[in-house]
Design a protein around this motif. Sequence first.
Motif, PDB file in Angstrom:
ATOM      1  N   GLY A 186       0.817  -1.211   0.000  1.00  0.00           N
ATOM      2  CA  GLY A 186       0.000   0.000   0.000  1.00  0.00           C
ATOM      3  C   GLY A 186       0.845   1.253   0.000  1.00  0.00           C
ATOM      4  O   GLY A 186       0.484   2.260  -0.624  1.00  0.00           O
ATOM      5  N   ASP A 187       1.996   1.219   0.697  1.00  0.00           N
ATOM      6  CA  ASP A 187       2.844   2.411   0.738  1.00  0.00           C
ATOM      7  C   ASP A 187       3.694   2.544  -0.521  1.00  0.00           C
ATOM      8  O   ASP A 187       4.180   3.633  -0.816  1.00  0.00           O
ATOM      9  CB  ASP A 187       3.729   2.414   1.982  1.00  0.00           C
ATOM     10  CG  ASP A 187       3.669   3.744   2.722  1.00  0.00           C
ATOM     11  OD1 ASP A 187       2.774   4.546   2.399  1.00  0.00           O
ATOM     12  OD2 ASP A 187       4.496   3.986   3.611  1.00  0.00           O
ATOM     13  N   VAL A 188       3.892   1.458  -1.246  1.00  0.00           N
ATOM     14  CA  VAL A 188       4.508   1.578  -2.571  1.00  0.00           C
ATOM     15  C   VAL A 188       3.581   2.394  -3.462  1.00  0.00           C
ATOM     16  O   VAL A 188       4.003   3.341  -4.140  1.00  0.00           O
ATOM     17  CB  VAL A 188       4.769   0.194  -3.198  1.00  0.00           C
ATOM     18  CG1 VAL A 188       5.329   0.352  -4.607  1.00  0.00           C
ATOM     19  CG2 VAL A 188       5.735  -0.615  -2.343  1.00  0.00           C
ATOM     20  N   ALA A 189       2.293   2.040  -3.444  1.00  0.00           N
ATOM     21  CA  ALA A 189       1.306   2.786  -4.228  1.00  0.00           C
ATOM     22  C   ALA A 189       1.219   4.227  -3.764  1.00  0.00           C
ATOM     23  O   ALA A 189       1.147   5.160  -4.581  1.00  0.00           O
ATOM     24  CB  ALA A 189      -0.057   2.100  -4.119  1.00  0.00           C
ATOM     25  N   ALA A 204       5.516  10.587  -3.665  1.00  0.00           N
ATOM     26  CA  ALA A 204       6.939  10.828  -3.925  1.00  0.00           C
ATOM     27  C   ALA A 204       7.175  11.439  -5.295  1.00  0.00           C
ATOM     28  O   ALA A 204       8.095  12.243  -5.477  1.00  0.00           O
ATOM     29  CB  ALA A 204       7.730   9.527  -3.778  1.00  0.00           C
ATOM     30  N   MET A 205       6.362  11.082  -6.273  1.00  0.00           N
ATOM     31  CA  MET A 205       6.497  11.706  -7.595  1.00  0.00           C
ATOM     32  C   MET A 205       6.323  13.215  -7.480  1.00  0.00           C
ATOM     33  O   MET A 205       7.076  13.995  -8.079  1.00  0.00           O
ATOM     34  CB  MET A 205       5.463  11.135  -8.561  1.00  0.00           C
ATOM     35  CG  MET A 205       5.853   9.815  -9.204  1.00  0.00           C
ATOM     36  SD  MET A 205       7.270   9.935 -10.328  1.00  0.00           S
ATOM     37  CE  MET A 205       6.567  10.872 -11.696  1.00  0.00           C
ATOM     38  N   ALA A 260      10.540   3.225   1.388  1.00  0.00           N
ATOM     39  CA  ALA A 260      11.877   3.756   1.148  1.00  0.00           C
ATOM     40  C   ALA A 260      12.454   3.235  -0.160  1.00  0.00           C
ATOM     41  O   ALA A 260      13.105   3.976  -0.904  1.00  0.00           O
ATOM     42  CB  ALA A 260      12.802   3.385   2.310  1.00  0.00           C
ATOM     43  N   SER A 261      12.198   1.964  -0.451  1.00  0.00           N
ATOM     44  CA  SER A 261      12.686   1.376  -1.706  1.00  0.00           C
ATOM     45  C   SER A 261      12.047   2.064  -2.910  1.00  0.00           C
ATOM     46  O   SER A 261      12.715   2.328  -3.913  1.00  0.00           O
ATOM     47  CB  SER A 261      12.373  -0.127  -1.739  1.00  0.00           C
ATOM     48  OG  SER A 261      13.030  -0.798  -0.684  1.00  0.00           O
ATOM     49  N   THR A 262      10.762   2.367  -2.795  1.00  0.00           N
ATOM     50  CA  THR A 262      10.066   3.054  -3.884  1.00  0.00           C
ATOM     51  C   THR A 262      10.605   4.457  -4.081  1.00  0.00           C
ATOM     52  O   THR A 262      10.837   4.904  -5.210  1.00  0.00           O
ATOM     53  CB  THR A 262       8.556   3.111  -3.587  1.00  0.00           C
ATOM     54  OG1 THR A 262       8.073   1.797  -3.323  1.00  0.00           O
ATOM     55  CG2 THR A 262       7.798   3.694  -4.781  1.00  0.00           C
ATOM     56  N   PHE A 263      10.818   5.167  -2.975  1.00  0.00           N
ATOM     57  CA  PHE A 263      11.351   6.533  -3.052  1.00  0.00           C
ATOM     58  C   PHE A 263      12.734   6.522  -3.708  1.00  0.00           C
ATOM     59  O   PHE A 263      13.031   7.349  -4.574  1.00  0.00           O
ATOM     60  CB  PHE A 263      11.432   7.140  -1.655  1.00  0.00           C
ATOM     61  CG  PHE A 263      11.557   8.628  -1.640  1.00  0.00           C
ATOM     62  CD1 PHE A 263      10.437   9.435  -1.527  1.00  0.00           C
ATOM     63  CD2 PHE A 263      12.804   9.238  -1.749  1.00  0.00           C
ATOM     64  CE1 PHE A 263      10.543  10.818  -1.530  1.00  0.00           C
ATOM     65  CE2 PHE A 263      12.929  10.622  -1.741  1.00  0.00           C
ATOM     66  CZ  PHE A 263      11.793  11.414  -1.639  1.00  0.00           C
ATOM     67  N   CYS A 264      13.566   5.564  -3.299  1.00  0.00           N
ATOM     68  CA  CYS A 264      14.911   5.461  -3.882  1.00  0.00           C
ATOM     69  C   CYS A 264      14.844   5.118  -5.360  1.00  0.00           C
ATOM     70  O   CYS A 264      15.625   5.642  -6.169  1.00  0.00           O
ATOM     71  CB  CYS A 264      15.726   4.417  -3.133  1.00  0.00           C
ATOM     72  SG  CYS A 264      16.207   4.905  -1.470  1.00  0.00           S
ATOM     73  N   GLY A 323      14.680   9.532 -11.735  1.00  0.00           N
ATOM     74  CA  GLY A 323      15.216  10.889 -11.696  1.00  0.00           C
ATOM     75  C   GLY A 323      16.234  11.184 -12.778  1.00  0.00           C
ATOM     76  O   GLY A 323      16.102  12.180 -13.509  1.00  0.00           O
ATOM     77  N   PRO A 324      17.282  10.362 -12.931  1.00  0.00           N
ATOM     78  CA  PRO A 324      18.279  10.630 -13.967  1.00  0.00           C
ATOM     79  C   PRO A 324      17.705  10.623 -15.384  1.00  0.00           C
ATOM     80  O   PRO A 324      18.156  11.389 -16.242  1.00  0.00           O
ATOM     81  CB  PRO A 324      19.281   9.483 -13.784  1.00  0.00           C
ATOM     82  CG  PRO A 324      19.152   9.115 -12.345  1.00  0.00           C
ATOM     83  CD  PRO A 324      17.698   9.279 -12.028  1.00  0.00           C
TER      84      PRO A 324
END
Length: 226
Positions: free
Chosen positions: A17-20, A26-27, A157-161, A168-169
């Motif tokens: 759920g927090d990945v979603a 985070a986007m 955290a994994s999703t944010f990274c 990002g790049p």
Amino acid sequence: MNDKKLSWINIIGYGLGDVANNFAFAMGALFLLSYYTDVAGISAAAAGTLLLVVRIFDAFMDVVAGRVVDKTTTRWGKFRPFLLLGAIPLMFFGVLVFSVPAEYTSTEKLIYAYVTYALLGVAYSFVNIPYGSLATVMTQNSGERARLGASRMLLAASTFCFLALVIGPKIRSASVSDLQEIFTNYTLLFSVIGVVLYFLCFKSTREVVQRTVERPNFKDSMKTVG
């Protein structure tokens, strides 16, 4: 007391759920200011003010969402239905905030940005508030709740990274003329994945703890905003 040991499906499913959540949140945190200024053509001052104003609005919406959730009772539970019903609106607005029409005037673009970002915040409140409370009714065992919290934190955290270091790049290296298409493609992809992840979270979790919730009046609730 319900202290039944949770399965890995329960624990990982909850974390999904927090990945979603991060595909929407985070986007925006990572790329929205850059999108508004570099792609949509909104001035940095106007975009910064917009983000601040909407964040203040979000704090009030969190209180409203919390009160609505507290009054909700369904055969699926108090919190899980919001994952199912809120997924599509949240992901839809996640696409819209990165889709400012190029043909709009500067004023129209700013109005569009305010409306869509505010609606994204409303949708996020009505999904994230119940999602955060869901762990409290899945088990009363403190160790199992810790496992749920760890799953949520690790996957978030994994999703944010992933977004920061992989997506990002790709965005930063693209030409300005290609950025709109790139943002559109990524947000559409993440919206579809996000809806699926919310559904998996809904299916793999259960509300088994009966919670008695005190319901303060609206005035008392608003005091928590400060």
